[in-house]
Design a protein around this motif. Structure first.
Motif, PDB file in Angstrom:
ATOM      1  N   PHE A  71     -64.679  36.593  84.553  1.00  0.00           N
ATOM      2  CA  PHE A  71     -65.520  37.536  85.267  1.00  0.00           C
ATOM      3  C   PHE A  71     -66.701  36.879  85.949  1.00  0.00           C
ATOM      4  CE2 PHE A  71     -63.143  40.315  82.530  1.00  0.00           C
ATOM      5  CZ  PHE A  71     -62.842  41.359  83.391  1.00  0.00           C
ATOM      6  N   SER A  72     -66.816  35.558  85.880  1.00  0.00           N
ATOM      7  CA  SER A  72     -67.951  34.958  86.562  1.00  0.00           C
ATOM      8  C   SER A  72     -67.512  34.055  87.706  1.00  0.00           C
ATOM      9  CB  SER A  72     -68.822  34.176  85.571  1.00  0.00           C
ATOM     10  OG  SER A  72     -68.086  33.100  85.032  1.00  0.00           O
ATOM     11  N   ALA A  77     -61.179  36.694  91.019  1.00  0.00           N
ATOM     12  CA  ALA A  77     -61.224  37.944  91.775  1.00  0.00           C
ATOM     13  C   ALA A  77     -60.374  37.813  93.032  1.00  0.00           C
ATOM     14  CB  ALA A  77     -62.665  38.301  92.127  1.00  0.00           C
ATOM     15  N   LEU A  80     -56.605  37.625  92.085  1.00  0.00           N
ATOM     16  CA  LEU A  80     -56.089  38.927  91.667  1.00  0.00           C
ATOM     17  C   LEU A  80     -56.020  39.891  92.843  1.00  0.00           C
ATOM     18  CD1 LEU A  80     -57.815  39.402  88.207  1.00  0.00           C
ATOM     19  CD2 LEU A  80     -55.413  38.883  88.676  1.00  0.00           C
ATOM     20  N   ARG A  81     -56.942  39.758  93.783  1.00  0.00           N
ATOM     21  CA  ARG A  81     -56.902  40.625  94.950  1.00  0.00           C
ATOM     22  C   ARG A  81     -55.606  40.402  95.721  1.00  0.00           C
ATOM     23  NH1 ARG A  81     -61.348  39.248  98.790  1.00  0.00           N
ATOM     24  NH2 ARG A  81     -62.454  39.443  96.825  1.00  0.00           N
ATOM     25  N   GLN A 279     -68.874  33.864  97.737  1.00  0.00           N
ATOM     26  CA  GLN A 279     -70.061  34.061  96.892  1.00  0.00           C
ATOM     27  C   GLN A 279     -70.597  32.776  96.278  1.00  0.00           C
ATOM     28  OE1 GLN A 279     -69.204  37.157  94.045  1.00  0.00           O
ATOM     29  NE2 GLN A 279     -68.301  38.437  95.615  1.00  0.00           N
TER      30      GLN A 279
END
Lengths: 337, 337
Positions: A71-72, A77, A80-81, A279
């Motif tokens: 999660f960091s 992300a 998985l997207r 990010q």
């Protein structure tokens, strides 16, 4: 189903045929059954249906990473997207199963064996990972994220995987640092029980075959781990003038430690990362020169390969089933090198 | 199972009883069956077993958030950690299902209805969320994260939820800012279709019933959204001297915008957040005074309530089943206020 048939005034077989989308039922009867289904709020028991059709319309994604990293690090992300978009487009449900410690493997294995999913995407495999063997034993098709590294994996045609050109990408990074005139190029590696880390280290060594082992430090793909490895390198070789960090997250930690040590980037130490992850890469100070891999596309490819395995697995008569894919990497130049 | 029975030299019924953990089988026979199971690599077909036992040993966690937020706000990592630890302790598999857009609801509903899980934890419900009704229709026990806000939800005994004392927490935050002598206290709210946002806004208004509406701006629980709302507030009321941001993530964005606008924190503008989330609250510049909720414990409580529902649901004869829980909040004072 009994109640649906009774309310619709048809036989159980007819009701069942309508509910399961079968043909050969008159439109007027179909409508009666549909009305009964709506009125009763009937939902087919898919666990029972699975026994017949062997399809759940669901795919497991198994990630063996502590949730603190999952999660960091935006890497996951993005991955998985890509996966969830590709699965959604084929109306398949993504079922995410996390593995945190050894005890979780058995439970996840049981879930995979339980007929709840049609296939699995397996991630972050370490060398002794039991999951591929578990999936194979129960006949569950799977695709692996990242090159599997255990003995015999290379020649095993069942082990279909998607990876990026880690070794080639590392070479591009080090070549760029050499082109800038840097001569004491260090590297922060990922955990060395993962092939992506080993392949990136191999790429570094391809260009620096006689390199000083003091210029190599192991990180863990987190910013903190990257910072710790950077501090080690500075202590061992205060004269280093460049660092190739094997992930952007680790590079961000390395930048912080360099700043605290009073080194200017890129003037004193040039830094190149790996991933070009959202990010992080464009937001560090200074923005990060890095090796880009198309992470979302890798996710899409994994899903696509698995769906092909599920729907027949071959491009046509006499053609082989899906094989592994290596996606290209390229350098993105920003300010850190 | 046939093969196991044959190899063990026992009847199919005996083999089945051993595999399913049933009693009443002699130890010597049990051992023979176990050997056959090992030798054949037999794994029980749990889809078939589910039809009989109605237990999968698995619980769905459904999160209706874009994965960009799910994977960037440490709030979810902490919540999921609490849930997965509690489920693991009871040997239950956590099955994570993400909802990104409207089309996903039907597919997730089908998976929940399909007999793949024994219960569900439902998160980030918005006002028109169809999931509780879907779960109810198929008789799937569920527990909700956060107070459900639709009409009638309060009096519906089926809607068991875990929430923190959002309203009380917001009051503590605003009271702290008043105690510091601040008189023009603004607030950045979360999305106002979520009860946590509404409850925190109500707490703010409890202490500032005659407040200027120009001091209220809506964010979206992300750093960027918090920054945008902060910029709005500064444009409308350049004289503001304090901000209560309804999440630490939004507070971090607000701090950035205040810094860019040349305002000193806390001298010119005092800032209080909400959550006391790892990796944000203590790491902002300056470190954040915030309202702490025990996020991991909330996850544990949700899992515990659901497991109680699954195993009988009552504390004893004549006692009611589990009811909703509100966990306390408290102020953590750091440097921003």
């Amino acid at each position: 189903m009994e109640s649906v048939a009774e309310l619709a005034g048809v036989s159980r077989a007819t009701a069942s045929r309508v509910v399961n989308g079968g043909a050969g039922v008159r439109a007027s009867l179909r409508e009666k059954v549909q009305q009964a289904v709506d009125e009763l709020g009937y939902v087919p028991n898919l666990a029972a249906r699975t026994l017949v059709t062997r399809r759940n319309g669901a795919v497991a994604v198994v990630v063996a990473e502590p949730e603190s990293r999952l999660f960091s690090d935006p890497f996951f992300a993005q991955h998985l997207r890509g996966i969830s978009r590709e699965l959604s487009a084929a109306d398949n449900q993504m079922v995410l199963l996390l593995i945190e410690d050894q005890a979780d493997y058995e439970r996840v294995g049981r879930y995979l064996a339980g007929g709840h999913v049609d296939g699995a995407l397996l991630f972050s495999l370490h060398h002794s990972d039991p999951l591929p063997e578990m999936a194979r034993r129960v006949g569950l098709p799977f695709v692996i994220g990242g090159r599997p590294g255990w003995p015999g994996a290379e020649s095993d045609r069942d082990l279909v995987y998607v990876d990026s050109d880690n070794r080639g990408g590392a070479r591009i990074a080090v070549q760029h640092l050499r082109d800038l005139g840097r001569t004491r190029i260090a590297t922060v590696t990922g955990p060395l029980d993962q092939t992506s880390s080993l392949d990136r280290l191999d790429g570094y060594r391809d260009l620096l075959p006689d390199g000083d082992p003091d210029l190599i430090a192991e990180g863990d793909f987190t910013p903190d781990g990257g910072g710790r490895a950077m501090a080690e390198l500075l202590a061992r070789r205060p004269d280093l003038d460049a660092v190739f960090a094997a992930s952007d997250a680790m590079a961000s930690g390395a930048l912080r430690v360099l700043r605290e040590a009073g080194r200017r980037v890129p003037e004193d130490v040039a830094v190149v990362g790996f991933d070009d992850v959202e990010q992080i890469a464009a937001w560090t100070e200074p923005p990060l020169t890095t090796v880009r891999q198309d992470i979302e596309e890798m996710g899409r490819l994994m899903a696509r390969l698995l769906l092909r395995r599920l729907t027949g697995g071959s491009d046509g008569p006499g053609r082989p089933g899906p094989t592994s894919v290596i996606t290209p990497t390229r350098l993105v130049v920003r300010n850190s090198a």
